[in-house]
Design a protein around this motif. Structure first.
Motif, PDB file in Angstrom:
ATOM      1  N   GLU A  41     -22.534  -1.270  56.178  1.00 52.37           N
ATOM      2  CA  GLU A  41     -21.312  -0.719  55.592  1.00 52.37           C
ATOM      3  C   GLU A  41     -20.594   0.171  56.600  1.00 52.37           C
ATOM      4  OE1 GLU A  41     -22.460   1.304  52.042  1.00 52.37           O
ATOM      5  OE2 GLU A  41     -22.750  -0.551  50.919  1.00 52.37           O
ATOM      6  N   SER A  42     -21.351   1.008  57.315  1.00 52.02           N
ATOM      7  CA  SER A  42     -20.700   1.877  58.299  1.00 52.02           C
ATOM      8  C   SER A  42     -20.168   1.060  59.464  1.00 52.02           C
ATOM      9  CB  SER A  42     -21.670   2.953  58.792  1.00 52.02           C
ATOM     10  OG  SER A  42     -22.729   2.372  59.516  1.00 52.02           O
ATOM     11  N   SER A  43     -20.886   0.010  59.859  1.00 47.74           N
ATOM     12  CA  SER A  43     -20.367  -0.819  60.949  1.00 47.74           C
ATOM     13  C   SER A  43     -19.125  -1.576  60.495  1.00 47.74           C
ATOM     14  CB  SER A  43     -21.439  -1.789  61.453  1.00 47.74           C
ATOM     15  OG  SER A  43     -21.798  -2.704  60.451  1.00 47.74           O
ATOM     16  N   GLN A  44     -19.094  -1.967  59.225  1.00 47.10           N
ATOM     17  CA  GLN A  44     -17.888  -2.605  58.701  1.00 47.10           C
ATOM     18  C   GLN A  44     -16.735  -1.611  58.701  1.00 47.10           C
ATOM     19  OE1 GLN A  44     -18.865  -4.140  54.841  1.00 47.10           O
ATOM     20  NE2 GLN A  44     -19.865  -5.973  55.655  1.00 47.10           N
ATOM     21  N   ALA A  45     -17.021  -0.365  58.331  1.00 46.20           N
ATOM     22  CA  ALA A  45     -15.974   0.663  58.338  1.00 46.20           C
ATOM     23  C   ALA A  45     -15.472   0.888  59.759  1.00 46.20           C
ATOM     24  CB  ALA A  45     -16.496   1.964  57.744  1.00 46.20           C
ATOM     25  N   VAL A  46     -16.407   0.905  60.718  1.00 52.35           N
ATOM     26  CA  VAL A  46     -16.016   1.084  62.122  1.00 52.35           C
ATOM     27  C   VAL A  46     -15.165  -0.095  62.575  1.00 52.35           C
ATOM     28  CG1 VAL A  46     -16.915   1.139  64.486  1.00 52.35           C
ATOM     29  CG2 VAL A  46     -17.948   2.581  62.727  1.00 52.35           C
ATOM     30  N   LEU A  47     -15.576  -1.308  62.203  1.00 50.32           N
ATOM     31  CA  LEU A  47     -14.799  -2.492  62.583  1.00 50.32           C
ATOM     32  C   LEU A  47     -13.415  -2.460  61.960  1.00 50.32           C
ATOM     33  CD1 LEU A  47     -17.506  -5.315  62.395  1.00 50.32           C
ATOM     34  CD2 LEU A  47     -16.463  -4.325  64.435  1.00 50.32           C
ATOM     35  N   LYS A  48     -13.355  -2.045  60.688  1.00 51.21           N
ATOM     36  CA  LYS A  48     -12.056  -1.952  60.019  1.00 51.21           C
ATOM     37  C   LYS A  48     -11.189  -0.902  60.715  1.00 51.21           C
ATOM     38  CE  LYS A  48     -13.413  -3.484  55.409  1.00 51.21           C
ATOM     39  NZ  LYS A  48     -13.598  -3.088  54.018  1.00 51.21           N
ATOM     40  N   THR A  49     -11.815   0.217  61.077  1.00 50.60           N
ATOM     41  CA  THR A  49     -11.071   1.274  61.767  1.00 50.60           C
ATOM     42  C   THR A  49     -10.574   0.782  63.116  1.00 50.60           C
ATOM     43  OG1 THR A  49     -12.446   2.931  60.685  1.00 50.60           O
ATOM     44  CG2 THR A  49     -11.217   3.645  62.617  1.00 50.60           C
ATOM     45  N   GLU A  50     -11.442   0.082  63.849  1.00 50.55           N
ATOM     46  CA  GLU A  50     -11.030  -0.453  65.152  1.00 50.55           C
ATOM     47  C   GLU A  50      -9.905  -1.472  65.002  1.00 50.55           C
ATOM     48  OE1 GLU A  50     -14.580  -1.990  66.911  1.00 50.55           O
ATOM     49  OE2 GLU A  50     -15.328   0.002  67.477  1.00 50.55           O
ATOM     50  N   ALA A  51     -10.011  -2.319  63.972  1.00 48.22           N
ATOM     51  CA  ALA A  51      -8.952  -3.310  63.740  1.00 48.22           C
ATOM     52  C   ALA A  51      -7.640  -2.614  63.398  1.00 48.22           C
ATOM     53  CB  ALA A  51      -9.369  -4.259  62.624  1.00 48.22           C
ATOM     54  N   GLU A  53      -6.770   0.454  64.253  1.00 49.88           N
ATOM     55  CA  GLU A  53      -6.277   1.109  65.460  1.00 49.88           C
ATOM     56  C   GLU A  53      -5.613   0.092  66.386  1.00 49.88           C
ATOM     57  OE1 GLU A  53      -9.542   3.182  67.218  1.00 49.88           O
ATOM     58  OE2 GLU A  53      -9.462   4.804  65.741  1.00 49.88           O
ATOM     59  N   LYS A  54      -6.173  -1.102  66.499  1.00 52.39           N
ATOM     60  CA  LYS A  54      -5.581  -2.142  67.345  1.00 52.39           C
ATOM     61  C   LYS A  54      -4.211  -2.542  66.804  1.00 52.39           C
ATOM     62  CE  LYS A  54      -6.513  -6.687  69.366  1.00 52.39           C
ATOM     63  NZ  LYS A  54      -5.137  -7.001  69.492  1.00 52.39           N
ATOM     64  N   VAL A  55      -4.127  -2.723  65.485  1.00 55.11           N
ATOM     65  CA  VAL A  55      -2.845  -3.083  64.870  1.00 55.11           C
ATOM     66  C   VAL A  55      -1.833  -1.972  65.104  1.00 55.11           C
ATOM     67  CG1 VAL A  55      -1.702  -3.449  62.649  1.00 55.11           C
ATOM     68  CG2 VAL A  55      -3.824  -4.646  63.156  1.00 55.11           C
ATOM     69  N   LEU A  56      -2.272  -0.721  64.923  1.00 54.65           N
ATOM     70  CA  LEU A  56      -1.355   0.405  65.141  1.00 54.65           C
ATOM     71  C   LEU A  56      -0.908   0.486  66.595  1.00 54.65           C
ATOM     72  CD1 LEU A  56      -2.994   3.182  62.933  1.00 54.65           C
ATOM     73  CD2 LEU A  56      -0.861   1.966  62.502  1.00 54.65           C
ATOM     74  N   ASN A  57      -1.835   0.277  67.533  1.00 58.80           N
ATOM     75  CA  ASN A  57      -1.468   0.299  68.951  1.00 58.80           C
ATOM     76  C   ASN A  57      -0.494  -0.819  69.285  1.00 58.80           C
ATOM     77  OD1 ASN A  57      -2.975   2.556  69.637  1.00 58.80           O
ATOM     78  ND2 ASN A  57      -4.791   1.371  70.147  1.00 58.80           N
ATOM     79  N   ASP A  58      -0.770  -2.026  68.766  1.00 58.78           N
ATOM     80  CA  ASP A  58       0.139  -3.150  69.021  1.00 58.78           C
ATOM     81  C   ASP A  58       1.515  -2.882  68.429  1.00 58.78           C
ATOM     82  OD1 ASP A  58      -1.917  -4.418  70.321  1.00 58.78           O
ATOM     83  OD2 ASP A  58      -2.402  -5.792  68.671  1.00 58.78           O
ATOM     84  N   THR A  59       1.531  -2.347  67.210  1.00 55.19           N
ATOM     85  CA  THR A  59       2.801  -2.031  66.557  1.00 55.19           C
ATOM     86  C   THR A  59       3.547  -0.959  67.341  1.00 55.19           C
ATOM     87  OG1 THR A  59       1.794  -2.562  64.420  1.00 55.19           O
ATOM     88  CG2 THR A  59       3.845  -1.316  64.378  1.00 55.19           C
ATOM     89  N   SER A  60       2.817   0.037  67.804  1.00 62.97           N
ATOM     90  CA  SER A  60       3.436   1.103  68.587  1.00 62.97           C
ATOM     91  C   SER A  60       4.045   0.544  69.867  1.00 62.97           C
ATOM     92  CB  SER A  60       2.386   2.163  68.918  1.00 62.97           C
ATOM     93  OG  SER A  60       2.922   3.142  69.751  1.00 62.97           O
ATOM     94  N   LYS A  61       3.328  -0.356  70.532  1.00 63.33           N
ATOM     95  CA  LYS A  61       3.863  -0.976  71.753  1.00 63.33           C
ATOM     96  C   LYS A  61       5.129  -1.762  71.452  1.00 63.33           C
ATOM     97  CE  LYS A  61      -0.546  -1.389  74.170  1.00 63.33           C
ATOM     98  NZ  LYS A  61      -1.613  -2.295  74.588  1.00 63.33           N
ATOM     99  N   GLU A  62       5.124  -2.527  70.363  1.00 62.11           N
ATOM    100  CA  GLU A  62       6.307  -3.312  69.998  1.00 62.11           C
ATOM    101  C   GLU A  62       7.483  -2.405  69.680  1.00 62.11           C
ATOM    102  OE1 GLU A  62       5.786  -6.520  67.158  1.00 62.11           O
ATOM    103  OE2 GLU A  62       3.719  -6.786  67.835  1.00 62.11           O
ATOM    104  N   ILE A  63       7.222  -1.315  68.965  1.00 64.54           N
ATOM    105  CA  ILE A  63       8.291  -0.380  68.626  1.00 64.54           C
ATOM    106  C   ILE A  63       8.858   0.240  69.900  1.00 64.54           C
ATOM    107  CG2 ILE A  63       8.742   1.876  67.567  1.00 64.54           C
ATOM    108  CD1 ILE A  63       6.874   1.001  65.282  1.00 64.54           C
ATOM    109  N   ASN A  64       7.978   0.614  70.830  1.00 65.81           N
ATOM    110  CA  ASN A  64       8.455   1.189  72.099  1.00 65.81           C
ATOM    111  C   ASN A  64       9.286   0.188  72.881  1.00 65.81           C
ATOM    112  OD1 ASN A  64       7.348   3.725  71.713  1.00 65.81           O
ATOM    113  ND2 ASN A  64       5.410   3.186  72.677  1.00 65.81           N
ATOM    114  N   ILE A  65       8.882  -1.074  72.886  1.00 66.02           N
ATOM    115  CA  ILE A  65       9.654  -2.112  73.576  1.00 66.02           C
ATOM    116  C   ILE A  65      11.026  -2.252  72.935  1.00 66.02           C
ATOM    117  CG2 ILE A  65       9.805  -4.604  73.966  1.00 66.02           C
ATOM    118  CD1 ILE A  65       6.723  -4.555  74.365  1.00 66.02           C
ATOM    119  N   LEU A  66      11.055  -2.303  71.597  1.00 67.85           N
ATOM    120  CA  LEU A  66      12.334  -2.429  70.890  1.00 67.85           C
ATOM    121  C   LEU A  66      13.222  -1.217  71.141  1.00 67.85           C
ATOM    122  CD1 LEU A  66      11.159  -3.949  67.490  1.00 67.85           C
ATOM    123  CD2 LEU A  66      12.440  -5.095  69.289  1.00 67.85           C
TER     124      LEU A  66
END
Length: 129
Positions: A41-51, A53-66
């Motif tokens: 369960e904790s590893s799933q939570a970590v994976l969800k958190t990492e996923a 964070e990746k989505v947020l980082n990708d979104t942040s990069k796209e917003i900065n590009i725009l």
């Protein structure tokens, strides 16, 4: 017979010990299973958190590009507007200059007509007398 009783007592003790061992193993296994479950369960939570964070980082990069594209477009338009203002200023200056020259020509024409009408008027006055 006493040997049979001793053997049965020993067998009972062995069974009790085996039962205790089995129950302790079951308890240990269930706690291990619980630990595995909580770890998964904790590893799933970590994976969800990492996923996430990746989505947020990708979104942040796209917003900065725009945003950088938007800033670039705005700066181009501001430069274009500035050139239009400069061009309009030049046109207005030229129009003012043309207007000045036209007024000078108008004044010259008025003076020429006045110069031409003066002698004509004096001839008309003389001829009418």
């Amino acid at each position: 017979m006493t040997s049979n009783l001793v053997k049965s007592d020993e067998n009972r003790k062995k069974r009790k010990n085996e039962e205790k061992n089995e129950s302790s193993e079951n308890t240990q296994m269930s706690s291990f299973e619980k630990m595995d479950l909580s770890l998964s369960e904790s590893s799933q939570a970590v994976l969800k958190t990492e996923a996430l964070e990746k989505v947020l980082n990708d979104t942040s990069k796209e917003i900065n590009i725009l945003l950088s594209k938007y800033v670039h477009i705005l700066s181009e338009r501001a430069a274009m507007d500035a050139s239009y203002v400069e061009e309009l200023g030049g046109i207005l200056k030229e129009a003012g200059s043309i207007e000045y020259h036209l007024r000078l020509k108008w004044e010259n024409l008025k003076h020429r007509f006045a110069a031409m009408t003066g002698p004509l008027q004096s001839e008309n006055v003389l001829s009418s007398k």
